[in-house]
Design a protein around this motif. Structure first.
Motif, PDB file in Angstrom:
ATOM      1  N   THR A  37     -34.620   4.170   3.878  1.00  0.00           N
ATOM      2  CA  THR A  37     -33.341   4.077   3.186  1.00  0.00           C
ATOM      3  C   THR A  37     -32.936   5.435   2.621  1.00  0.00           C
ATOM      4  O   THR A  37     -31.790   5.873   2.781  1.00  0.00           O
ATOM      5  CB  THR A  37     -33.444   3.033   2.047  1.00  0.00           C
ATOM      6  OG1 THR A  37     -33.796   1.778   2.624  1.00  0.00           O
ATOM      7  CG2 THR A  37     -32.141   2.899   1.289  1.00  0.00           C
ATOM      8  N   VAL A  40     -29.627   7.577   3.686  1.00  0.00           N
ATOM      9  CA  VAL A  40     -28.645   8.022   2.697  1.00  0.00           C
ATOM     10  C   VAL A  40     -28.459   9.537   2.777  1.00  0.00           C
ATOM     11  O   VAL A  40     -27.337  10.046   2.737  1.00  0.00           O
ATOM     12  CB  VAL A  40     -29.081   7.578   1.283  1.00  0.00           C
ATOM     13  CG1 VAL A  40     -28.323   8.341   0.217  1.00  0.00           C
ATOM     14  CG2 VAL A  40     -28.886   6.078   1.111  1.00  0.00           C
ATOM     15  N   ILE A  43     -28.892  11.532   5.332  1.00  0.00           N
ATOM     16  CA  ILE A  43     -28.207  11.998   6.550  1.00  0.00           C
ATOM     17  C   ILE A  43     -26.872  11.288   6.761  1.00  0.00           C
ATOM     18  O   ILE A  43     -26.153  11.592   7.713  1.00  0.00           O
ATOM     19  CB  ILE A  43     -29.078  11.872   7.826  1.00  0.00           C
ATOM     20  CG1 ILE A  43     -29.440  10.414   8.132  1.00  0.00           C
ATOM     21  CG2 ILE A  43     -30.356  12.702   7.696  1.00  0.00           C
ATOM     22  CD1 ILE A  43     -30.226  10.239   9.443  1.00  0.00           C
ATOM     23  N   GLY A  44     -26.528  10.348   5.868  1.00  0.00           N
ATOM     24  CA  GLY A  44     -25.226   9.689   5.971  1.00  0.00           C
ATOM     25  C   GLY A  44     -25.161   8.614   7.031  1.00  0.00           C
ATOM     26  O   GLY A  44     -24.096   8.338   7.586  1.00  0.00           O
ATOM     27  N   THR A  58     -24.983   5.216   7.209  1.00  0.00           N
ATOM     28  CA  THR A  58     -24.747   4.043   6.376  1.00  0.00           C
ATOM     29  C   THR A  58     -23.801   3.079   7.051  1.00  0.00           C
ATOM     30  O   THR A  58     -22.996   3.507   7.875  1.00  0.00           O
ATOM     31  CB  THR A  58     -24.142   4.471   5.022  1.00  0.00           C
ATOM     32  OG1 THR A  58     -23.001   5.301   5.260  1.00  0.00           O
ATOM     33  CG2 THR A  58     -25.157   5.181   4.169  1.00  0.00           C
ATOM     34  N   PRO A  59     -23.841   1.768   6.696  1.00  0.00           N
ATOM     35  CA  PRO A  59     -24.841   1.118   5.853  1.00  0.00           C
ATOM     36  C   PRO A  59     -26.256   1.387   6.355  1.00  0.00           C
ATOM     37  O   PRO A  59     -26.463   1.455   7.568  1.00  0.00           O
ATOM     38  CB  PRO A  59     -24.509  -0.374   5.975  1.00  0.00           C
ATOM     39  CG  PRO A  59     -23.088  -0.439   6.428  1.00  0.00           C
ATOM     40  CD  PRO A  59     -22.847   0.802   7.215  1.00  0.00           C
ATOM     41  N   VAL A  60     -27.185   1.521   5.408  1.00  0.00           N
ATOM     42  CA  VAL A  60     -28.559   1.880   5.761  1.00  0.00           C
ATOM     43  C   VAL A  60     -29.198   0.838   6.672  1.00  0.00           C
ATOM     44  O   VAL A  60     -28.786  -0.333   6.694  1.00  0.00           O
ATOM     45  CB  VAL A  60     -29.409   2.077   4.495  1.00  0.00           C
ATOM     46  CG1 VAL A  60     -28.847   3.214   3.641  1.00  0.00           C
ATOM     47  CG2 VAL A  60     -29.476   0.799   3.680  1.00  0.00           C
ATOM     48  N   MET A  88     -29.761  -3.073   6.396  1.00  0.00           N
ATOM     49  CA  MET A  88     -28.576  -3.911   6.203  1.00  0.00           C
ATOM     50  C   MET A  88     -28.001  -4.384   7.528  1.00  0.00           C
ATOM     51  O   MET A  88     -27.259  -5.359   7.579  1.00  0.00           O
ATOM     52  CB  MET A  88     -27.505  -3.118   5.448  1.00  0.00           C
ATOM     53  CG  MET A  88     -27.903  -2.829   4.025  1.00  0.00           C
ATOM     54  SD  MET A  88     -26.513  -2.289   3.060  1.00  0.00           S
ATOM     55  CE  MET A  88     -27.326  -2.146   1.462  1.00  0.00           C
ATOM     56  N   THR A  98     -22.577  14.347   3.843  1.00  0.00           N
ATOM     57  CA  THR A  98     -23.883  14.221   4.487  1.00  0.00           C
ATOM     58  C   THR A  98     -23.809  14.673   5.933  1.00  0.00           C
ATOM     59  O   THR A  98     -22.733  14.600   6.528  1.00  0.00           O
ATOM     60  CB  THR A  98     -24.362  12.751   4.447  1.00  0.00           C
ATOM     61  OG1 THR A  98     -23.327  11.922   4.966  1.00  0.00           O
ATOM     62  CG2 THR A  98     -24.743  12.344   3.048  1.00  0.00           C
ATOM     63  N   PRO A  99     -24.928  15.099   6.541  1.00  0.00           N
ATOM     64  CA  PRO A  99     -26.231  15.343   5.920  1.00  0.00           C
ATOM     65  C   PRO A  99     -26.093  16.309   4.737  1.00  0.00           C
ATOM     66  O   PRO A  99     -25.279  17.219   4.795  1.00  0.00           O
ATOM     67  CB  PRO A  99     -27.066  15.985   7.037  1.00  0.00           C
ATOM     68  CG  PRO A  99     -26.387  15.595   8.312  1.00  0.00           C
ATOM     69  CD  PRO A  99     -24.952  15.421   7.991  1.00  0.00           C
ATOM     70  N   VAL A 100     -26.900  16.077   3.718  1.00  0.00           N
ATOM     71  CA  VAL A 100     -26.793  16.859   2.480  1.00  0.00           C
ATOM     72  C   VAL A 100     -27.042  18.352   2.745  1.00  0.00           C
ATOM     73  O   VAL A 100     -27.704  18.713   3.720  1.00  0.00           O
ATOM     74  CB  VAL A 100     -27.774  16.338   1.410  1.00  0.00           C
ATOM     75  CG1 VAL A 100     -27.440  14.902   1.055  1.00  0.00           C
ATOM     76  CG2 VAL A 100     -29.212  16.441   1.867  1.00  0.00           C
ATOM     77  N   MET A 141     -30.019  20.361   4.383  1.00  0.00           N
ATOM     78  CA  MET A 141     -30.395  20.019   5.761  1.00  0.00           C
ATOM     79  C   MET A 141     -29.643  20.881   6.772  1.00  0.00           C
ATOM     80  O   MET A 141     -30.058  21.005   7.928  1.00  0.00           O
ATOM     81  CB  MET A 141     -30.082  18.554   6.034  1.00  0.00           C
ATOM     82  CG  MET A 141     -30.958  17.633   5.227  1.00  0.00           C
ATOM     83  SD  MET A 141     -30.907  15.971   5.852  1.00  0.00           S
ATOM     84  CE  MET A 141     -32.125  15.224   4.766  1.00  0.00           C
ATOM     85  N   LEU A 172     -25.479   3.021  -0.607  1.00  0.00           N
ATOM     86  CA  LEU A 172     -26.206   2.336   0.467  1.00  0.00           C
ATOM     87  C   LEU A 172     -25.277   1.877   1.592  1.00  0.00           C
ATOM     88  O   LEU A 172     -25.680   1.826   2.750  1.00  0.00           O
ATOM     89  CB  LEU A 172     -26.979   1.127  -0.085  1.00  0.00           C
ATOM     90  CG  LEU A 172     -28.148   1.452  -1.020  1.00  0.00           C
ATOM     91  CD1 LEU A 172     -28.764   0.158  -1.556  1.00  0.00           C
ATOM     92  CD2 LEU A 172     -29.213   2.280  -0.328  1.00  0.00           C
ATOM     93  N   ILE A 173     -24.034   1.518   1.249  1.00  0.00           N
ATOM     94  CA  ILE A 173     -23.121   1.077   2.314  1.00  0.00           C
ATOM     95  C   ILE A 173     -22.206   2.211   2.789  1.00  0.00           C
ATOM     96  O   ILE A 173     -21.391   2.017   3.690  1.00  0.00           O
ATOM     97  CB  ILE A 173     -22.267  -0.151   1.896  1.00  0.00           C
ATOM     98  CG1 ILE A 173     -21.341   0.160   0.716  1.00  0.00           C
ATOM     99  CG2 ILE A 173     -23.167  -1.336   1.560  1.00  0.00           C
ATOM    100  CD1 ILE A 173     -20.417  -1.007   0.351  1.00  0.00           C
ATOM    101  N   GLY A 174     -22.331   3.403   2.180  1.00  0.00           N
ATOM    102  CA  GLY A 174     -21.545   4.547   2.639  1.00  0.00           C
ATOM    103  C   GLY A 174     -20.096   4.530   2.168  1.00  0.00           C
ATOM    104  O   GLY A 174     -19.219   5.077   2.829  1.00  0.00           O
ATOM    105  N   LEU A 231     -20.997  -7.568   6.521  1.00  0.00           N
ATOM    106  CA  LEU A 231     -22.458  -7.680   6.501  1.00  0.00           C
ATOM    107  C   LEU A 231     -22.896  -9.151   6.434  1.00  0.00           C
ATOM    108  O   LEU A 231     -22.135 -10.026   6.026  1.00  0.00           O
ATOM    109  CB  LEU A 231     -23.029  -6.888   5.326  1.00  0.00           C
ATOM    110  CG  LEU A 231     -22.794  -5.373   5.403  1.00  0.00           C
ATOM    111  CD1 LEU A 231     -23.276  -4.686   4.130  1.00  0.00           C
ATOM    112  CD2 LEU A 231     -23.490  -4.762   6.619  1.00  0.00           C
ATOM    113  N   ILE A 242     -27.549 -10.009   3.179  1.00  0.00           N
ATOM    114  CA  ILE A 242     -27.348  -8.638   2.707  1.00  0.00           C
ATOM    115  C   ILE A 242     -26.280  -8.611   1.608  1.00  0.00           C
ATOM    116  O   ILE A 242     -26.406  -7.865   0.624  1.00  0.00           O
ATOM    117  CB  ILE A 242     -26.951  -7.713   3.878  1.00  0.00           C
ATOM    118  CG1 ILE A 242     -28.006  -7.752   4.987  1.00  0.00           C
ATOM    119  CG2 ILE A 242     -26.741  -6.277   3.391  1.00  0.00           C
ATOM    120  CD1 ILE A 242     -29.383  -7.317   4.574  1.00  0.00           C
TER     121      ILE A 242
END
Lengths: 200, 200, 200
Positions: free
Chosen positions: A44, A48, A50-51, A53-55, A58, B53-55, B58, C49-51, C112, C116
């Motif tokens: 997770t 997050v 690396i972007g 998402t949703p992770v 989910m 992201t990526p942050v 990275m 978490l969901i971006g 989702l 979830i």
């Protein structure tokens, strides 16, 4: 095969989380959350950062079901844990190998530098345990006692070294997993550890 | 110039993280992770919250190399730390100024409200230290003893006040950094602090 | 109406955070950050978490102002807290119901799976408190003593059960909130709790 190992690793991580939480005398909800976070926390955090998402968990409920199963088994067999210690350690080590590879792969798939891919492999494999320890207000184990994350980093270096030899992808994956798993087994068998840095 | 200050600040934060971790007697991997998180944790949290992201680290390996260097220096000179205390404090203060500005800028660049930009500046400059303390299971220092985050907030207010005067961008940045750095130096020199709120 | 309840819940969470932080004798900045994190931490974690970034409170300053108000009230009336305990508990319970619904809704809006969505409702309502406890280096309360998160999960199940009856959306929301709020009140009134899992 890889798929099966992913499941085994996830369940082992969930069970180790549940056992830590029961030692801390948490209630069943707390035990479940710690099991969940130990199993998917590393992936997770990676997603997050690396972007992505949703992770992961989910979008693929398989992980949720496996964790519920691992949690249930850990609760049911909690008084017989001593007898299961060896199997659990073995499964946990499989998880270490598989999760490192998954993290490496995600980094490669979005074109990140090998150094960052190795960081992502290590985060995937180790940071579920870090979040578990933080939620239990312990200084993370992997910062203190065990050669654990260091093995993931070593495994990542082996991966990129082998990749430069133009090996078949399956062999590359297999070899890297075998290296990580064997070094981990040897590290525990022969009590390898990193000494604390004495600063005074 | 700004680029150089960013490097100096990152290295100072990495060294302060490494020193905290060695005090906690972590192993070298743990010391490295704490150094890393202290240096880039604030910017990473900022990037995750705004969806960049990526942050940052990275995509720009410079930070990784600077942190490795800072970690190495902190480990090598760990027994001579007392003599380096003043330089390190100065570098850390430069980091505070630079990181606040970087955070402000990221918020402005995506059109967020000044209040939120100030929050992002403060997060960038201070939350690496918060994550460091949490990983070492300490209540974050900046919540307890030091005027630190408050200076970032003050610096952010000065920034937007000066901006409304239509100053040149370079002067705006320079003035804000100088304000943050001087207030921090004075705060430590004259032992300014925020009293705990007595609730009984 | 729902809008008003969201405000009440946010303020209650901010006040409860501020009170916890004052008990830990943090300085005013620390108290404010803990108030902030308690109020929006759950929603922020959900958004990350969901971006859904920049996260909610960066785009709607209403939350910042409400939290500042809640922080101010908690500081001003900190010596009279005992008399306010009942009102605060009631507001906190309203927050629990409203935040669970908001989390459920965000999950549904991006398609989702119900499982979830229930997790997102629980994260929104409960994880601000988890982050608060971690920042104060306490094992999160909701993992140990109180039926709290379990009520959110139960509320989520009720929501999807009622939804399958094709009820009007307003009635669906109202019924779910009422269930969550009543179960919470009963749980505290009748001292329902989950026992720790005894592992030896």
């Amino acid at each position: 095969m890889f798929y099966l190992l992913d499941i085994i690793g996830t369940m082992a991580f969930a069970m180790s989380g549940a056992l830590t939480a029961m030692h801390k005398r948490l209630d069943p909800f707390g035990v479940f959350i710690i099991a969940f976070v130990t199993a998917v926390g590393g992936g997770t955090l990676r997603d997050v950062l690396i972007g992505r998402t949703p992770v992961g968990w989910m979008l693929d409920l398989k992980y949720v079901y496996v964790i519920i199963l691992g949690f249930g088994l850990a609760v049911l067999f909690r008084k017989k844990f001593d007898k299961l210690r060896t199997s659990l350690f073995l499964f946990d080590t499989i998880g270490l190998g598989v999760f490192t590879l998954i993290g490496l792969e995600k980094g490669i798939s979005i074109g990140l530098h090998p150094v960052i891919c190795i960081a992502l492999g290590t985060i995937t494999a180790c940071f579920g345990g870090v979040i578990r320890d933080i939620l239990c207000t312990e200084i993370p184990t992997i910062f203190r006692r065990e050669i654990y994350a260091t093995i993931c980093i070593f495994g990542g270096i082996v991966f990129f070294a082998l990749q430069s030899l133009d090996l078949d992808k399956d062999i590359l994956y297999l070899a890297t997993s075998v290296v990580i798993i064997s070094v981990r087994l040897m590290a525990v068998r022969f009590k390898w550890y990193l000494p604390a840095l004495d600063h005074k």
